[in-house]
Design a protein around this motif. Structure first.
Motif, PDB file in Angstrom:
ATOM      1  N   GLY A   1       0.815  -1.210   0.000  1.00  0.00           N
ATOM      2  CA  GLY A   1       0.000   0.000   0.000  1.00  0.00           C
ATOM      3  C   GLY A   1       0.846   1.255   0.000  1.00  0.00           C
ATOM      4  O   GLY A   1       2.007   1.252  -0.403  1.00  0.00           O
ATOM      5  N   ARG A   2       0.256   2.360   0.488  1.00  0.00           N
ATOM      6  CA  ARG A   2       0.910   3.682   0.472  1.00  0.00           C
ATOM      7  C   ARG A   2       1.413   3.972  -0.944  1.00  0.00           C
ATOM      8  O   ARG A   2       2.568   4.312  -1.164  1.00  0.00           O
ATOM      9  N   GLN A   3       0.533   3.838  -1.908  1.00  0.00           N
ATOM     10  CA  GLN A   3       0.970   3.784  -3.295  1.00  0.00           C
ATOM     11  C   GLN A   3       1.502   5.101  -3.829  1.00  0.00           C
ATOM     12  O   GLN A   3       2.324   5.116  -4.736  1.00  0.00           O
ATOM     13  N   ASP A   4       1.055   6.219  -3.280  1.00  0.00           N
ATOM     14  CA  ASP A   4       1.533   7.494  -3.820  1.00  0.00           C
ATOM     15  C   ASP A   4       3.048   7.587  -3.728  1.00  0.00           C
ATOM     16  O   ASP A   4       3.737   7.835  -4.714  1.00  0.00           O
ATOM     17  N   GLY A   5       3.585   7.399  -2.555  1.00  0.00           N
ATOM     18  CA  GLY A   5       5.031   7.483  -2.385  1.00  0.00           C
ATOM     19  C   GLY A   5       5.754   6.321  -3.013  1.00  0.00           C
ATOM     20  O   GLY A   5       6.790   6.494  -3.664  1.00  0.00           O
ATOM     21  N   THR A   6       5.215   5.119  -2.849  1.00  0.00           N
ATOM     22  CA  THR A   6       5.876   3.925  -3.366  1.00  0.00           C
ATOM     23  C   THR A   6       5.950   3.943  -4.886  1.00  0.00           C
ATOM     24  O   THR A   6       7.002   3.684  -5.477  1.00  0.00           O
ATOM     25  N   LEU A   7       4.848   4.258  -5.534  1.00  0.00           N
ATOM     26  CA  LEU A   7       4.834   4.260  -6.995  1.00  0.00           C
ATOM     27  C   LEU A   7       5.787   5.312  -7.560  1.00  0.00           C
ATOM     28  O   LEU A   7       6.456   5.072  -8.563  1.00  0.00           O
TER      29      LEU A   7
ATOM     30  N   VAL B   1       4.925   0.858 -13.395  1.00  0.00           N
ATOM     31  CA  VAL B   1       3.938   1.153 -14.441  1.00  0.00           C
ATOM     32  C   VAL B   1       2.769   0.177 -14.355  1.00  0.00           C
ATOM     33  O   VAL B   1       1.600   0.563 -14.439  1.00  0.00           O
ATOM     34  N   THR B   2       3.077  -1.103 -14.172  1.00  0.00           N
ATOM     35  CA  THR B   2       2.005  -2.101 -14.058  1.00  0.00           C
ATOM     36  C   THR B   2       1.109  -1.813 -12.860  1.00  0.00           C
ATOM     37  O   THR B   2      -0.111  -2.013 -12.913  1.00  0.00           O
ATOM     38  N   ALA B   3       1.717  -1.339 -11.765  1.00  0.00           N
ATOM     39  CA  ALA B   3       0.939  -1.040 -10.560  1.00  0.00           C
ATOM     40  C   ALA B   3      -0.015   0.136 -10.762  1.00  0.00           C
ATOM     41  O   ALA B   3      -0.962   0.301  -9.986  1.00  0.00           O
TER      42      ALA B   3
ATOM     43  N   ARG C   1      13.009   4.193 -22.330  1.00  0.00           N
ATOM     44  CA  ARG C   1      14.156   3.557 -22.995  1.00  0.00           C
ATOM     45  C   ARG C   1      14.145   2.044 -22.878  1.00  0.00           C
ATOM     46  O   ARG C   1      14.838   1.349 -23.612  1.00  0.00           O
ATOM     47  N   SER C   2      13.341   1.509 -21.937  1.00  0.00           N
ATOM     48  CA  SER C   2      13.267   0.060 -21.739  1.00  0.00           C
ATOM     49  C   SER C   2      12.085  -0.526 -22.511  1.00  0.00           C
ATOM     50  O   SER C   2      10.946  -0.053 -22.394  1.00  0.00           O
ATOM     51  N   ALA C   3      12.343  -1.588 -23.273  1.00  0.00           N
ATOM     52  CA  ALA C   3      11.264  -2.247 -24.016  1.00  0.00           C
ATOM     53  C   ALA C   3      10.229  -2.838 -23.066  1.00  0.00           C
ATOM     54  O   ALA C   3       9.022  -2.834 -23.366  1.00  0.00           O
ATOM     55  N   MET C   4      10.679  -3.340 -21.921  1.00  0.00           N
ATOM     56  CA  MET C   4       9.736  -3.915 -20.956  1.00  0.00           C
ATOM     57  C   MET C   4       8.796  -2.842 -20.414  1.00  0.00           C
ATOM     58  O   MET C   4       7.589  -3.071 -20.259  1.00  0.00           O
ATOM     59  N   VAL C   5       9.335  -1.679 -20.115  1.00  0.00           N
ATOM     60  CA  VAL C   5       8.500  -0.589 -19.596  1.00  0.00           C
ATOM     61  C   VAL C   5       7.492  -0.161 -20.655  1.00  0.00           C
ATOM     62  O   VAL C   5       6.310   0.069 -20.358  1.00  0.00           O
ATOM     63  N   ARG C   6       7.944  -0.029 -21.902  1.00  0.00           N
ATOM     64  CA  ARG C   6       7.021   0.369 -22.974  1.00  0.00           C
ATOM     65  C   ARG C   6       5.892  -0.647 -23.116  1.00  0.00           C
ATOM     66  O   ARG C   6       4.718  -0.279 -23.291  1.00  0.00           O
ATOM     67  N   ALA C   7       6.233  -1.928 -23.037  1.00  0.00           N
ATOM     68  CA  ALA C   7       5.194  -2.967 -23.171  1.00  0.00           C
ATOM     69  C   ALA C   7       4.199  -2.884 -22.015  1.00  0.00           C
ATOM     70  O   ALA C   7       2.977  -3.036 -22.218  1.00  0.00           O
ATOM     71  N   CYS C   8       4.699  -2.645 -20.809  1.00  0.00           N
ATOM     72  CA  CYS C   8       3.799  -2.526 -19.655  1.00  0.00           C
ATOM     73  C   CYS C   8       2.902  -1.300 -19.782  1.00  0.00           C
ATOM     74  O   CYS C   8       1.719  -1.343 -19.428  1.00  0.00           O
ATOM     75  N   ALA C   9       3.455  -0.215 -20.281  1.00  0.00           N
ATOM     76  CA  ALA C   9       2.647   0.992 -20.460  1.00  0.00           C
ATOM     77  C   ALA C   9       1.523   0.746 -21.464  1.00  0.00           C
ATOM     78  O   ALA C   9       0.379   1.196 -21.267  1.00  0.00           O
ATOM     79  N   ARG C  10       1.828   0.036 -22.545  1.00  0.00           N
ATOM     80  CA  ARG C  10       0.781  -0.266 -23.531  1.00  0.00           C
ATOM     81  C   ARG C  10      -0.316  -1.115 -22.894  1.00  0.00           C
ATOM     82  O   ARG C  10      -1.510  -0.895 -23.140  1.00  0.00           O
ATOM     83  N   TRP C  11       0.096  -2.086 -22.077  1.00  0.00           N
ATOM     84  CA  TRP C  11      -0.893  -2.957 -21.430  1.00  0.00           C
ATOM     85  C   TRP C  11      -1.795  -2.157 -20.492  1.00  0.00           C
ATOM     86  O   TRP C  11      -3.023  -2.326 -20.498  1.00  0.00           O
ATOM     87  N   VAL C  12      -1.215  -1.282 -19.702  1.00  0.00           N
ATOM     88  CA  VAL C  12      -2.002  -0.495 -18.741  1.00  0.00           C
ATOM     89  C   VAL C  12      -3.008   0.392 -19.485  1.00  0.00           C
ATOM     90  O   VAL C  12      -4.180   0.488 -19.097  1.00  0.00           O
TER      91      VAL C  12
END
Length: 462
Positions: A232-238, A254-256, A273-284
């Motif tokens: 939890g405490r997602q504002d700071g953690t995220l 990003v997934t969170a 710059r990361s392909a994994m991050v871009r893929a997660c952003a598309r999914w979200v």
């Protein structure tokens, strides 16, 4: 003490020599490495059996010729080095007798851990009893040395019991005994410590984020990031996760965003710059009904405002028949990041138009040339050799010359080796270093495939 009879002294044998001279274990071997303890056990046993370790020291003290002399160890306080060697002796009676002296000697606790998986049942049972009694009172140094050994040998025939003792104790250990293991150099130890602490909810989200962003082990980083999100405490953690330097951790953040219902905040990460991050952003974004492909196409439509990595994202989810012309157009964009991203997108589409890709090897930006060389590498054998040779000339920039040399190598060109050897003496330090590295790698590979070079026969006289 009598000396060892070594023909030579590799590092593992040097540890035994130091112990025979009476050095403490911390000076004799790298105590943080679990393999150092298992190697010591194997090496002492092998040295005694082969006669390379002269009788004396702990063996003379115990009286090998008189079994009753084994009881002497119960009444005489051996040195740390003597006790360590005795715990590794091939004679099970000596190992068992040595365990009686090990109960209050934390420095040898890792060897007690090894004995907990001993092939002799009496030795094994006694070692486990000593271990169970010693773990609760072991200091931080002893625990840091012993835990990795127990985890290393748990795959042995009798090794699971010792690891189970450790895990059981950690489940109830004080937090200040557990948390130092988060920083241990042994990966298995960090994983166990983190898993146990998370089960016990001993780590606050900011500390979990710190572990996620700092630990080099992906398993530890992923587990810590997941626990931080779940806490939890997602504002700071995220915010901390989304700002991490490591792509895997940014991807977790990003997934969170989906769980937090903050889908729109994933859009900037379409251009990460990361392909994994871009893929997660598309999914979200898709979970919220948005169309990432439409965002990419819009971002690439205006050359004045195109984001640097939008062309690559377009290729990752676009359609070749529709989006390929856009990527070709952007290979001439004034900004190097846009050009290199567009070329990377062409590679993702597996474009094989050599005539149009080849001129990009002469781009002024190293990133563009790198991506162009990667795109051309699968078809290197079809590239014009003379033109590649021309690109290695001294009038070309270093990033062009080195990539052209790599393509000559990938092409299997007969001119490659001669060109590479010439460039090993080039005035430019970048070109010189890269040529030497490529030649050295080729020669090492040839040696590994063909075996050591033949020894020339001496010439006969006459």
């Amino acid at each position: 003490m009598s000396s060892l009879m070594w023909d030579e002294e590799p590092p593992r044998e040097a540890a035994i020599r130091r112990l025979r001279r009476g050095h403490r274990l911390a000076r004799a071997l790298e105590t943080w490495r679990p393999e150092a303890w298992t190697h010591l056990d194997e090496d002492v046993r092998g040295a005694v059996r082969r006669g390379r370790l002269r009788p004396g020291g702990w063996q003379g003290m115990l009286g090998r010729e008189h079994p009753a002399g084994l009881r002497a160890l119960l009444f005489r306080h051996p040195t740390e080095a003597e006790l360590a060697l005795a715990l590794c002796d091939p004679d099970g009676r000596i190992r068992e007798a040595a365990l009686a002296q090990a109960a209050d000697r934390p420095a040898v606790l890792p060897l007690v851990a090894v004995r907990a998986a001993d092939w002799a049942a009496p030795v094994r049972d006694r070692a486990r009893a000593v271990l169970a009694a010693a773990l609760p009172t072991a200091d931080a140094a002893a625990l840091a040395a012993t835990a990795p050994v127990l985890l290393l040998i748990r795959g042995r025939l009798h090794g699971g019991a010792g690891a189970a003792l450790l895990e059981e104790w950690l489940r109830g250990a004080p937090a200040d005994r557990l948390t130092p293991l988060f920083l241990h150099r042994d990966r298995a130890t960090r994983r166990l410590a983190l898993r146990t602490a998370m089960d016990r909810r001993l780590i606050e989200p900011p500390e979990l984020v710190r572990l996620a962003t700092a630990d080099p082990d992906p398993a530890v980083a992923d587990a810590a990031a997941g626990a931080a999100i779940a806490a939890g405490r997602q504002d700071g953690t995220l915010g901390l996760l989304l700002g991490a330097r490591t792509g895997r951790i940014r991807a977790a953040g990003v997934t969170a965003l989906h769980r937090a219902g903050r889908h729109a905040q994933a859009e900037p990460y379409l251009y990460d710059r990361s392909a994994m991050v871009r893929a997660c952003a598309r999914w979200v974004l898709r979970q919220d009904g948005a169309d990432p492909l439409a965002r990419y196409r819009a971002a690439c439509a205006d050359p004045e405002t195109v984001h640097g990595r939008a062309p690559l994202g377009l290729a990752e989810c676009g359609q070749r028949s529709v989006d390929l012309p856009v990527l070709w157009a952007l290979t001439g964009h004034p900004r190097p990041l846009v050009r290199s991203s567009a070329v990377a997108g062409l590679r993702a589409f597996e474009v094989a138009d050599h005539a149009r890709l080849f001129p990009l090897l002469q781009d002024s930006a190293p990133g563009v040339v790198r991506e162009a060389a990667r795109a051309l590498a699968p078809w290197a054998d079809q590239l014009p050799e003379n033109e590649l040779l021309g690109l290695t000339g001294p009038d070309r920039p270093p990033h062009v010359r080195t990539r052209a040399l790599r393509l000559l190598r990938d092409r299997g060109s007969f001119a490659y080796e001669e060109t590479a050897r010439r460039l090993t003496e080039d005035p430019d330090p970048v070109v010189r270093q890269q040529a030497r590295r490529m030649l050295g790698r080729r020669e090492r590979l040839a040696t590994s495939l063909d075996g050591p070079p033949a020894v020339p026969l001496p010439r006969s006289g006459g």
